[in-house]
Motif scaffolding. Structure first.
Motif, mmCIF file in Angstrom:
data_model
loop_
_atom_site.group_PDB
_atom_site.id
_atom_site.type_symbol
_atom_site.label_atom_id
_atom_site.label_comp_id
_atom_site.label_asym_id
_atom_site.label_seq_id
_atom_site.Cartn_x
_atom_site.Cartn_y
_atom_site.Cartn_z
ATOM 1 N N GLY A 177 0.819 -1.229 0.000
ATOM 2 C CA GLY A 177 0.000 0.000 0.000
ATOM 3 C C GLY A 177 0.842 1.264 0.000
ATOM 4 O O GLY A 177 0.372 2.351 -0.342
ATOM 5 N N SER A 178 2.128 1.107 0.361
ATOM 6 C CA SER A 178 3.002 2.300 0.390
ATOM 7 C C SER A 178 3.632 2.578 -0.963
ATOM 8 O O SER A 178 4.403 3.509 -1.123
ATOM 9 N N THR A 179 3.322 1.694 -1.926
ATOM 10 C CA THR A 179 3.874 1.912 -3.271
ATOM 11 C C THR A 179 2.742 2.277 -4.217
ATOM 12 O O THR A 179 1.813 1.513 -4.416
ATOM 13 N N LEU A 180 2.826 3.476 -4.770
ATOM 14 C CA LEU A 180 1.836 3.909 -5.773
ATOM 15 C C LEU A 180 2.425 3.650 -7.149
ATOM 16 O O LEU A 180 3.635 3.743 -7.343
ATOM 17 N N VAL A 181 1.550 3.289 -8.086
ATOM 18 C CA VAL A 181 2.019 2.951 -9.428
ATOM 19 C C VAL A 181 1.198 3.704 -10.460
ATOM 20 O O VAL A 181 -0.028 3.806 -10.332
ATOM 21 N N THR A 182 1.875 4.273 -11.452
ATOM 22 C CA THR A 182 1.129 4.880 -12.554
ATOM 23 C C THR A 182 1.851 4.624 -13.870
ATOM 24 O O THR A 182 2.881 3.970 -13.898
ATOM 25 N N ARG A 183 1.301 5.174 -14.931
ATOM 26 C CA ARG A 183 1.779 4.838 -16.275
ATOM 27 C C ARG A 183 2.987 5.691 -16.668
ATOM 28 O O ARG A 183 2.998 6.903 -16.434
ATOM 29 N N TYR A 184 3.981 5.049 -17.250
ATOM 30 C CA TYR A 184 5.164 5.768 -17.748
ATOM 31 C C TYR A 184 4.738 6.686 -18.895
ATOM 32 O O TYR A 184 3.836 6.372 -19.659
ATOM 33 N N ASN A 185 5.345 7.851 -18.986
ATOM 34 C CA ASN A 185 5.043 8.833 -20.039
ATOM 35 C C ASN A 185 3.643 9.434 -19.913
ATOM 36 O O ASN A 185 3.146 10.009 -20.885
ATOM 37 N N ASP A 186 3.005 9.315 -18.749
ATOM 38 C CA ASP A 186 1.652 9.863 -18.570
ATOM 39 C C ASP A 186 1.660 10.941 -17.488
ATOM 40 O O ASP A 186 1.485 10.666 -16.302
ATOM 41 N N GLU A 188 -0.400 13.422 -16.994
ATOM 42 C CA GLU A 188 -1.731 13.704 -16.423
ATOM 43 C C GLU A 188 -2.010 12.791 -15.230
ATOM 44 O O GLU A 188 -2.429 13.248 -14.153
ATOM 45 N N SER A 189 -1.708 11.498 -15.386
ATOM 46 C CA SER A 189 -1.999 10.560 -14.280
ATOM 47 C C SER A 189 -1.063 10.833 -13.107
ATOM 48 O O SER A 189 -1.466 10.738 -11.941
ATOM 49 N N LEU A 190 0.159 11.243 -13.414
ATOM 50 C CA LEU A 190 1.096 11.573 -12.330
ATOM 51 C C LEU A 190 0.583 12.779 -11.540
ATOM 52 O O LEU A 190 0.541 12.768 -10.301
ATOM 53 N N GLN A 191 0.131 13.787 -12.271
ATOM 54 C CA GLN A 191 -0.393 14.993 -11.611
ATOM 55 C C GLN A 191 -1.612 14.642 -10.757
ATOM 56 O O GLN A 191 -1.715 15.089 -9.605
ATOM 57 N N LYS A 192 -2.488 13.799 -11.268
ATOM 58 C CA LYS A 192 -3.707 13.426 -10.524
ATOM 59 C C LYS A 192 -3.344 12.731 -9.216
ATOM 60 O O LYS A 192 -3.883 13.039 -8.147
ATOM 61 N N PHE A 194 -0.601 12.981 -7.538
ATOM 62 C CA PHE A 194 -0.012 13.944 -6.603
ATOM 63 C C PHE A 194 -1.066 14.896 -6.029
ATOM 64 O O PHE A 194 -1.029 15.240 -4.850
ATOM 65 N N ASP A 195 -2.022 15.288 -6.864
ATOM 66 C CA ASP A 195 -3.080 16.191 -6.353
ATOM 67 C C ASP A 195 -3.856 15.495 -5.238
ATOM 68 O O ASP A 195 -4.315 16.114 -4.291
ATOM 69 N N LEU A 196 -3.912 14.156 -5.325
ATOM 70 C CA LEU A 196 -4.662 13.366 -4.334
ATOM 71 C C LEU A 196 -3.789 13.063 -3.110
ATOM 72 O O LEU A 196 -4.214 13.235 -1.975
ATOM 73 N N SER A 197 -2.572 12.617 -3.342
ATOM 74 C CA SER A 197 -1.746 12.073 -2.244
ATOM 75 C C SER A 197 -0.365 12.714 -2.128
ATOM 76 O O SER A 197 0.486 12.195 -1.411
ATOM 77 N N GLY A 198 -0.142 13.794 -2.841
ATOM 78 C CA GLY A 198 1.210 14.372 -2.914
ATOM 79 C C GLY A 198 1.863 14.591 -1.566
ATOM 80 O O GLY A 198 3.050 14.311 -1.392
ATOM 81 N N LEU A 224 10.934 16.319 -17.192
ATOM 82 C CA LEU A 224 10.859 17.704 -16.670
ATOM 83 C C LEU A 224 9.632 17.857 -15.776
ATOM 84 O O LEU A 224 9.689 18.465 -14.709
ATOM 85 N N GLU A 225 8.530 17.274 -16.202
ATOM 86 C CA GLU A 225 7.284 17.350 -15.421
ATOM 87 C C GLU A 225 7.397 16.558 -14.120
ATOM 88 O O GLU A 225 6.869 16.967 -13.083
ATOM 89 N N CYS A 226 8.131 15.431 -14.160
ATOM 90 C CA CYS A 226 8.365 14.681 -12.908
ATOM 91 C C CYS A 226 9.108 15.584 -11.921
ATOM 92 O O CYS A 226 8.780 15.635 -10.731
ATOM 93 N N ARG A 227 10.055 16.319 -12.413
ATOM 94 C CA ARG A 227 10.820 17.256 -11.591
ATOM 95 C C ARG A 227 9.916 18.389 -11.060
ATOM 96 O O ARG A 227 9.941 18.694 -9.874
ATOM 97 N N ARG A 228 9.086 18.944 -11.937
ATOM 98 C CA ARG A 228 8.215 20.059 -11.537
ATOM 99 C C ARG A 228 7.218 19.613 -10.477
ATOM 100 O O ARG A 228 7.045 20.248 -9.428
#
Ligand code: KE4
Length: 433
Positions: A177-186, A188-192, A194-198, A224-228
């Protein structure tokens, strides 16, 4: 190719004593429906099995051997070091020298800790990020592989993907449960996420060039977006450069794209074929690592003089050399040849390529993430693999690994390989029809 009679017998014996007969799953050749070949020796771009078969090698020990097998100056350095003792369990100056080369080559690394594998490096980097931020969650990407520490065996690539079991049993539920997973090169999903659990995310760990679902290259703005986004939420960014470190340039892939992570993990090439991993980053982060700080991490053989000698010899050979442009040329030459073969056979398979790394995917989809990678036809890949082996070319025995070219490969090797690939494609298509 000689019948692998001796390899078959050795594999039978090995399976009596070693789980699956191998000491790392992807070597078992399960995904290609063959018994693994037992290797007797290797030199330059070639490996030789115990049945006197010779192959042009594109596994290159899964990445470390950028200078080819048994490079004379690396062998000499190891032999010389061994004569002075293989491990002291005490500091030696070779550790400082290798640390100096790494810190000089990768500007984001002020301090670096040597360990014995990529797994140790990423496991330690995750622990450090959790301690430094006081947060528990780590975010990884589907299809990326960061070694076999519990945090990372969730929708992972490499051997897990090869075996079709991307999430390993044996991981405690609350841990997973401590590992979140999302899609590479996505983005939008990364931002979502983080907006939820950042505020709970200690770090994002990413392969800046993904090499464990086959080769998948980050889209232009992605890193760059991962960094931002990590900056926006006070999370750390960990670049897992175990494969990409010193592979595409003398330093990290980060040097080429000008994105600075907070922590970098390294392995493979920095050990020159001996067991070395490392993690490093900014001074204020690394200051938390024991005994300077309170984040514990240790290792009996960490920084041993033998492995340091191999790593030093390798990086010194790479430094100020023109080897990277040689490798780039060979990579371009290889991909041009394969594409011509595909066209002549009327096949529209995808090739992803970067420098001396490439993957031929048996899918017509552009491969940009886990889902498009797994759209590849692994049955046809297995037929292709067996035919290629028969032509004397040794690819990684999995659709979800990367082919590596070394500076020991020649254009003649590439010509031979491209011819072999053409023949193997043709026979695998005939079998498939
Ligand atoms: P090791 O623990 O195997 O030294 O490194 C783990 C690791 C970490 N990070 C990345 C990006 C990696 O690719 C790896 C290991 N790579 C696999 C092959 N893709 C090792 C091969 C194997 O498991 O036998």
């Amino acid at each position: 190719m000689n019948e692998p009679i001796k390899s078959r017998a050795s594999f039978a014996r090995a399976q009596e004593l070693i789980p699956g007969g191998v000491n790392s799953p992807v070597r078992a050749f399960k995904a290609v429906g063959l018994d693994p070949l037992f290797i007797e020796k290797a030199s330059g771009a070639k490996i030789y099995d115990i049945d006197s078969n010779e192959f042009i090698d594109y596994v290159c020990s899964w990445g470390p051997l950028i200078l080819g097998h048994a490079h004379p100056e690396i062998v000499e350095a190891i032999c010389h070091a061994a004569e002075m003792g293989t491990s002291y369990g005490a500091p030696c100056e070779k550790e400082i020298e290798l640390a100096e080369l790494i810190c000089d080559a990768i500007p984001s690394i002020d301090k670096v800790r040597m360990v014995n594998s990529g797994t140790e490096a990423t496991m330690s980097a995750a622990r450090l990020a959790r301690a430094y931020t006081g947060r528990d969650k780590i975010l990884k990407f589907e299809g990326c592989y960061h070694g076999h520490a519990d945090s990372f065996l969730i929708k992972a690539g490499s051997g897990l993907l090869t075996s079709g079991v991307p999430t390993s049993p044996g991981i405690p539920v609350d841990y997973a449960g401590s590992t979140l997973v999302t899609r590479y090169n996505d983005i939008e999903s990364l931002q979502k996420i983080f907006d939820l659990s950042g505020k709970d995310i200690a770090a994002v760990i990413i392969e800046p060039i993904a090499g464990n679902m086959g080769l998948v290259i980050p889209e232009k703005e992605f890193l760059l977006e991962c960094r931002r986004i990590t900056d926006q939420y006070g999370s750390l960014l960990i670049f897992d450069e175990v494969i990409s470190g010193f592979r595409t340039c003398y330093g990290g892939y980060q040097n080429l794209i000008n994105v600075q992570p907070d922590i970098t993990t390294l392995g493979k090439i920095i050990g020159g074929g001996l067991p070395v991993g490392a993690y490093g980053g900014r001074k204020e982060i690394m200051a938390r690592v024991a005994p300077e700080g309170d984040v514990y991490q240790a290792g009996t053989l960490s920084g041993n003089p033998l492995a340091m000698a191999a790593g030093l010899a390798t990086l010194n050979l790479l430094k100020n050399s023109d080897l990277y442009s040689y490798l780039e040329d060979l990579g371009q030459y290889m991909v041009k040849g394969i594409k011509e073969s595909l066209v002549s056979l009327g096949l529209e398979y995808e090739i992803n390529h970067l420098g001396s790394m490439f993957s031929l995917f048996f899918t017509r989809k552009k491969v940009t993430d886990y889902d498009t990678a797994v759209s590849s036809d692994t049955h046809i890949f297995a037929k292709f693999y067996k035919a290629l082996l028969g032509e004397g070319v040794y690819f990684p025995p999995s659709q979800f690994e990367v082919c590596f070219i070394s500076s020991a490969h020649t254009k003649r090797d590439i010509d031979t390989t491209v011819t072999a690939i053409g023949k193997a494609l043709e026979s695998s298509m005939q079998e498939a029809n």
